[in-house]
Scaffold this motif. Sequence first.
Motif, PDB file in Angstrom:
ATOM      1  N   LEU B  74       0.479  -1.141  -0.571  1.00 60.64           N
ATOM      2  CA  LEU B  74       0.017   0.109  -0.159  1.00 60.64           C
ATOM      3  C   LEU B  74       0.620   0.879   0.043  1.00 60.64           C
ATOM      4  O   LEU B  74       0.616   2.679  -0.580  1.00 60.64           O
ATOM      5  N   ALA B  75       2.019   1.353  -0.085  1.00 60.30           N
ATOM      6  CA  ALA B  75       3.055   2.453   0.615  1.00 60.30           C
ATOM      7  C   ALA B  75       3.255   2.873  -0.623  1.00 60.30           C
ATOM      8  O   ALA B  75       3.730   4.727  -0.699  1.00 60.30           O
ATOM      9  N   GLY B  76       3.607   2.595  -1.756  1.00 59.77           N
ATOM     10  CA  GLY B  76       3.549   2.986  -3.403  1.00 59.77           C
ATOM     11  C   GLY B  76       5.020   2.523  -3.195  1.00 59.77           C
ATOM     12  O   GLY B  76       5.879   2.243  -2.211  1.00 59.77           O
ATOM     13  N   LEU B  77       5.895   3.016  -4.477  1.00 61.57           N
ATOM     14  CA  LEU B  77       6.869   3.478  -5.159  1.00 61.57           C
ATOM     15  C   LEU B  77       7.933   4.001  -3.986  1.00 61.57           C
ATOM     16  O   LEU B  77       7.813   5.248  -3.595  1.00 61.57           O
ATOM     17  N   PRO B  78       8.567   2.564  -3.449  1.00 59.44           N
ATOM     18  CA  PRO B  78      10.206   4.022  -2.469  1.00 59.44           C
ATOM     19  C   PRO B  78      10.349   5.128  -2.917  1.00 59.44           C
ATOM     20  O   PRO B  78      10.935   6.304  -2.673  1.00 59.44           O
ATOM     21  N   GLU B  79      10.610   4.646  -4.552  1.00 55.05           N
ATOM     22  CA  GLU B  79      11.710   5.974  -5.312  1.00 55.05           C
ATOM     23  C   GLU B  79      10.871   6.809  -4.866  1.00 55.05           C
ATOM     24  O   GLU B  79      12.192   8.752  -5.303  1.00 55.05           O
ATOM     25  N   LEU B  80       9.694   7.565  -5.659  1.00 50.67           N
ATOM     26  CA  LEU B  80       8.760   8.612  -5.719  1.00 50.67           C
ATOM     27  C   LEU B  80       8.532   8.631  -4.314  1.00 50.67           C
ATOM     28  O   LEU B  80       8.500  10.034  -4.640  1.00 50.67           O
ATOM     29  N   ARG B  81       8.947   8.049  -3.355  1.00 51.54           N
ATOM     30  CA  ARG B  81       8.308   8.572  -1.882  1.00 51.54           C
ATOM     31  C   ARG B  81       9.477   9.401  -1.589  1.00 51.54           C
ATOM     32  O   ARG B  81       9.551  10.661  -0.670  1.00 51.54           O
ATOM     33  N   GLU B  82      10.777   8.656  -1.724  1.00 50.83           N
ATOM     34  CA  GLU B  82      12.059   9.638  -1.575  1.00 50.83           C
ATOM     35  C   GLU B  82      11.912  10.406  -2.528  1.00 50.83           C
ATOM     36  O   GLU B  82      12.828  11.782  -1.632  1.00 50.83           O
ATOM     37  N   ILE B  83      11.659  11.045  -3.492  1.00 51.99           N
ATOM     38  CA  ILE B  83      11.574  12.381  -4.262  1.00 51.99           C
ATOM     39  C   ILE B  83      11.081  13.056  -3.464  1.00 51.99           C
ATOM     40  O   ILE B  83      10.834  15.024  -3.518  1.00 51.99           O
ATOM     41  N   TYR B  84       9.671  13.333  -2.340  1.00 55.46           N
ATOM     42  CA  TYR B  84       8.823  13.674  -2.434  1.00 55.46           C
ATOM     43  C   TYR B  84       9.317  14.088  -0.727  1.00 55.46           C
ATOM     44  O   TYR B  84       8.725  14.990   0.364  1.00 55.46           O
ATOM     45  N   SER B  85      10.057  13.266  -0.222  1.00 53.68           N
ATOM     46  CA  SER B  85      10.805  13.134   1.316  1.00 53.68           C
ATOM     47  C   SER B  85      11.060  14.475   1.656  1.00 53.68           C
ATOM     48  O   SER B  85      10.925  14.366   3.240  1.00 53.68           O
ATOM     49  N   GLY B  86      11.809  15.347   0.933  1.00 54.90           N
ATOM     50  CA  GLY B  86      12.365  16.461   2.078  1.00 54.90           C
ATOM     51  C   GLY B  86      11.199  17.523   1.918  1.00 54.90           C
ATOM     52  O   GLY B  86      11.629  18.178   2.171  1.00 54.90           O
ATOM     53  N   PHE B  87      10.314  17.817   0.536  1.00 53.93           N
ATOM     54  CA  PHE B  87       9.999  18.084   0.458  1.00 53.93           C
ATOM     55  C   PHE B  87       8.510  18.145   1.682  1.00 53.93           C
ATOM     56  O   PHE B  87       8.176  19.677   2.176  1.00 53.93           O
ATOM     57  N   LEU B  88       8.015  17.244   1.247  1.00 54.78           N
ATOM     58  CA  LEU B  88       6.972  17.615   2.964  1.00 54.78           C
ATOM     59  C   LEU B  88       7.639  17.145   4.006  1.00 54.78           C
ATOM     60  O   LEU B  88       6.701  17.636   5.126  1.00 54.78           O
ATOM     61  N   ARG B  89       8.791  16.842   4.271  1.00 55.57           N
ATOM     62  CA  ARG B  89       9.554  16.754   5.290  1.00 55.57           C
ATOM     63  C   ARG B  89       9.271  15.596   6.550  1.00 55.57           C
ATOM     64  O   ARG B  89       8.888  15.719   7.830  1.00 55.57           O
ATOM     65  N   VAL B  90       9.393  14.549   5.684  1.00 62.56           N
ATOM     66  CA  VAL B  90       8.317  13.204   5.996  1.00 62.56           C
ATOM     67  C   VAL B  90       9.941  11.776   5.966  1.00 62.56           C
ATOM     68  O   VAL B  90      10.045  12.464   4.557  1.00 62.56           O
ATOM     69  N   PRO B  91      10.736  11.353   6.445  1.00 61.96           N
ATOM     70  CA  PRO B  91      11.316  10.342   5.813  1.00 61.96           C
ATOM     71  C   PRO B  91      10.332   8.933   5.305  1.00 61.96           C
ATOM     72  O   PRO B  91       8.988   8.566   5.298  1.00 61.96           O
ATOM     73  N   ALA B  92      11.454   9.228   4.205  1.00 64.65           N
ATOM     74  CA  ALA B  92      10.947   8.443   2.845  1.00 64.65           C
ATOM     75  C   ALA B  92       9.999   7.778   3.632  1.00 64.65           C
ATOM     76  O   ALA B  92       8.725   6.628   3.098  1.00 64.65           O
ATOM     77  N   LYS B  93      10.575   6.486   4.439  1.00 65.29           N
ATOM     78  CA  LYS B  93       9.977   4.691   5.043  1.00 65.29           C
ATOM     79  C   LYS B  93       8.001   5.640   5.433  1.00 65.29           C
ATOM     80  O   LYS B  93       7.680   4.488   6.261  1.00 65.29           O
ATOM     81  N   GLN B  94       8.139   6.809   5.714  1.00 63.42           N
ATOM     82  CA  GLN B  94       6.722   6.971   6.229  1.00 63.42           C
ATOM     83  C   GLN B  94       5.728   7.773   5.173  1.00 63.42           C
ATOM     84  O   GLN B  94       4.991   8.425   6.226  1.00 63.42           O
ATOM     85  N   LEU B  95       5.573   8.122   4.045  1.00 60.60           N
ATOM     86  CA  LEU B  95       5.137   8.370   3.561  1.00 60.60           C
ATOM     87  C   LEU B  95       5.064   7.582   2.649  1.00 60.60           C
ATOM     88  O   LEU B  95       5.460   6.140   2.014  1.00 60.60           O
ATOM     89  N   MET B  96       3.655   7.368   2.727  1.00 57.91           N
ATOM     90  CA  MET B  96       2.587   6.335   1.397  1.00 57.91           C
ATOM     91  C   MET B  96       2.917   7.164   0.208  1.00 57.91           C
ATOM     92  O   MET B  96       1.815   9.030   0.259  1.00 57.91           O
ATOM     93  N   ALA B  97       2.625   7.099  -0.696  1.00 60.88           N
ATOM     94  CA  ALA B  97       1.708   7.498  -2.317  1.00 60.88           C
ATOM     95  C   ALA B  97       1.348   6.838  -2.837  1.00 60.88           C
ATOM     96  O   ALA B  97       1.014   5.321  -2.671  1.00 60.88           O
ATOM     97  N   HIS B  98      -0.186   7.283  -3.064  1.00 56.73           N
ATOM     98  CA  HIS B  98      -1.443   6.491  -2.956  1.00 56.73           C
ATOM     99  C   HIS B  98      -1.946   6.837  -4.317  1.00 56.73           C
ATOM    100  O   HIS B  98      -1.111   7.097  -5.542  1.00 56.73           O
TER     101      HIS B  98
END
Lengths: 430, 430
Positions: B74-98
Motif C-alpha cells: 500500500l505504501a507506493g514506490l519507494p523511489e517516488l516517496r524519496e523524491i517527495y520526502s524532503g519537500f514534505l519533511r517526512v522520512p520516505a519510509k513514513q510516507l505513502m504514495a497513493h
Amino acid sequence: MDLTRLGPEQLAVEAERLLKEYEDLSAQKLALDLTRGKPSPEQLDLSNGLESLPGEGDIRAADGTDVRNYGGGLAGLPELREIYSGFLRVPAKQLMAHDNSSLALMHDAVIHAMMFPLPGGQARWADTPGGAAFLCPVPGYDRHFSICQKFGIEMIPVPMTPDGPDLDVAERLAAEDPRIKGMWCVPKYSNPTGAIYSEETVRRLAALPAAAPDFRLFWDDAYAVHHLTDEAVPSAPILEVCEAAGHPDRVFVFGSTSKVTVAGAGVAFLGSSPANLAWLQGHLAKRTIGPDKINQLRHVRFLRDAAGVEALMAAHRRILEPKFAAVDTVLEEGLGGSGVATWTKPRGGYFVSLDVLDGCAAEVVRLAAAAGIALTPAGATFPGGHDPRDRNIRLAPTFPGLDSLEKAMRGVVTCVLLAAVSKLREEPVI
Amino acid sequence: MDLTRLGPEQLAVEAERLLKEYEDLSAQKLALDLTRGKPSPEQLDLSNGLESLPGEGDIRAADGTDVRNYGGGLAGLPELREIYSGFLRVPAKQLMAHDNSSLALMHDAVIHAMMFPLPGGQARWADTPGGAAFLCPVPGYDRHFSICQKFGIEMIPVPMTPDGPDLDVAERLAAEDPRIKGMWCVPKYSNPTGAIYSEETVRRLAALPAAAPDFRLFWDDAYAVHHLTDEAVPSAPILEVCEAAGHPDRVFVFGSTSKVTVAGAGVAFLGSSPANLAWLQGHLAKRTIGPDKINQLRHVRFLRDAAGVEALMAAHRRILEPKFAAVDTVLEEGLGGSGVATWTKPRGGYFVSLDVLDGCAAEVVRLAAAAGIALTPAGATFPGGHDPRDRNIRLAPTFPGLDSLEKAMRGVVTCVLLAAVSKLREEPVI
C-alpha cells in the motif's frame, strides 16, 4: 485406484509409496506459488502499448474535456463507460468508471451504507438492531469476506451449486431476517468454483423476498469477459431483471479492466440505478474531485471498442487455456478415480476449486508449503477463514509458467493423496 | 478616495458613476471564472511528456517490482516517496504514495477514525460523547469543511493571523474540550490567505495541550513546492516537531503532485508516524490491493528527482507570478485607499483572499455573477458556508489567461465598490 476402498494393509503400502514420493518432491526444493489470481507477465505484455498512451498532446475526451485537469465529474469518461456497458449489461449512463480497484468501490459502497441510509432504507446499516448481516455464497472470495469482517457485518454462508448459490436457503434466510442487508455474488466463472449463475438463479435473486427494504446484491462481475471456451457466456442483465422484479435499486454491479489490461493500473466500474448512483456519488463527491481521467483516456485509446476488448481477451485465453488444461490433466492423472478429490473445470475466470477428503485441506496446504508450493490458505474461501468441512482449496493457475504449474500441480497431487491416506489410516504419515 | 469618509452627496455621485461602470461591464457579456484553484492549460503543458511515460517495456520499479501487476503493498514506490520526502519533511519510509487525490486520503483518514479507534484513542470518533469536533482556521478550505459536514463533525472556527491560526484561541479550546479530535491546517501559502505558519505556530501546534488523547493535526501541505517568490519557503518539519513535543502520533501530513504535474492524474501522499501508518494501512488493506504503480513510475521518470520538481515549479512560477501580480495591480489601482477592501499578497499557493466591507461579500459575488464573472460563493471559506462578517472572497487567478484575468479583476473592482457604496448609503444601488 479408489483409496477409500482399500484395506489397512493396502493403505500402508500406499502410505509408504507416497511418503517416498513426497520426499522426492521435497528434495526438489521448489519455490512455486499458486496463491493469488494474478495475471502472468506474458498476459500483461498483451497490453504493452498502454504505457506510452495516450501519447503527448492527446489530452481531450470526446466531449472536449481536458483530461489532465480537475473537473468532469465522478462518473468518468462516457466513451470508456460505453465500451464496457455491453459487457456488464449496464447502460453507459448508469455506469461509472473510477480508479484502479473495483474492490475499493465495493468497500466504499459498504462503508457509506454503514454510515448513511441507502435509498429505500430507514436507517444506516450500522444501526441495524442486532447488527447487519450479509449472505455469503461458499466457497467464495476472501476479499469480499474481509470487507464484512472489517465492519463487523455477520457473514451467513449459503452453499454454492453449479448454478449459483442455493436459492432455497438464500430466500428463506433473507425473508425471515431483516438484518440481512446484502449478498456477495460473483455471477459468472465464480471465484473459486467457476459456477455460472443460471437464468433462474438470476431471476430468483432479483425477486428475492428480502425482509430488509435496503437489501443489496453486490454483483461482482469480475470475470465478465474472461472466457476459456468458445461459449463466451454473456453476463446476466441483472440491473434489468431487478427492475422487472420491482426492485430497481437492488443491485450494485462491479467490474474492472484489472485482468484485461493491467492488474494494478486498470479502471474499475460500478453500475447501478439512478437513485443508488446519486446516493453514492453524493457521498463520494466529498472524497474526491474525480477519477484519473488520463488513465481512462489511455484505456479508450488502447481498447478502442468492445471488439478491441474481445480481441484482447481472446489473446488472454490463448495463454490461459493451456494452463487450465494442464491443471485438469495432472489432477485427472493423479486423482481421477481416487475417491479423495473432486475439482471444477471452469469455463472462464481465474480459479480451479479443489475439494479434498473432509478434514484434509489444511494438511494438504501444510504439506505443500513444506515442499515449497504455496497454496491459498485452507479456509480462505469461507467467512472468517473457517471451512467447516476443511476440504476446499483454491488453485490459481494463471501466474506461473506452464512448466512450473505442472510441477506444482504434481506436487499438489502427492500432498492430496498423502493427506488422504493419513486420514483414512487415522494416523499421520508424516 | 476613501469611500468611508464621503458624505451622502459625494456617495450619490460615486453611486451613479459606478452604476454606469457596472452597466458597461455587463454589456461586455463576459464569461469568466475565478472560482476554483485549477492550473491553466499552459501549466499542464509543462508536463506534456507525462502522457507517453513510462514508455513501452519500462515496467520495473527500482526494487524489481513489475508495476503492472498486483502486489507491492500500500505504501507506493519507494523511489517516488524519496523524491517527495524532503519537500514534505517526512522520512520516505513514513510516507505513502497513493492514488490521485490527497483529499481522498484526508477523507479516508477521517472516515476510519470515525469507525475505528486511533492509536492512543480509547474509542471511535463516532462514539465521542456530544459528537466529535474539529478546529477550523478561518477563512479556510471548503473541501476540508465538507468532510466534517459529511460526518456530522462540529466545526469550531479559529481566526487566522498572518502567522497561522490564532494559537491562544486554539490552545484554550483544545485544552478544555475533549470532543475536539482534529484541526485542519494548510501550513504554507494557506488556502485562501496565503499565510505561512511561523515557527512558533508550528511549535505550539505540536505542543498543543489537547484534552483528547487521539487529537490529530490534518496537515494539508498542498502548496509545499508552489512558490511565487525567490524566498521558496521550506515546509515545516511538523512530524519531527510533534515527536520532539512528545506527541509522535499527532499529525497526518498530506501532499500531492496535483498542481505539480497534472491536476486529475497525479499522485497523492500521506506521511505520519509508524503507529498511525500501521493503523491506516491495516484498514486500507481491506479496501484495495494497492495504488496505481504505473502512474507512480511515470512520475518518477518524469520528475527524476527533487531538482526535477524544483525546475518544474520554477516554470509554473514563471506562468503564475504575472497573474498574481496582475491581480494585485488591478486591486491596488481600483481599491487602494478606498477603505472598503483589503487583500493578501501571497508568496505562494493558489489564491488571493479579498476582504470587502462587512456585509458585502455575498452582494459582490451576486453582482459579479450577473455580469458574467463567476467567483467562489461568499462564505465558502467558512464552515457551513457561513462567513459571520460576510466579507471574505477567495480569488483563484491561476486558470484564466492574463487578459481575461485582468478583465475579470477590473469587473470585480467595480462590483466591490458598487456593493460598498450601496452599503454605505444604506440603500441598494441596483
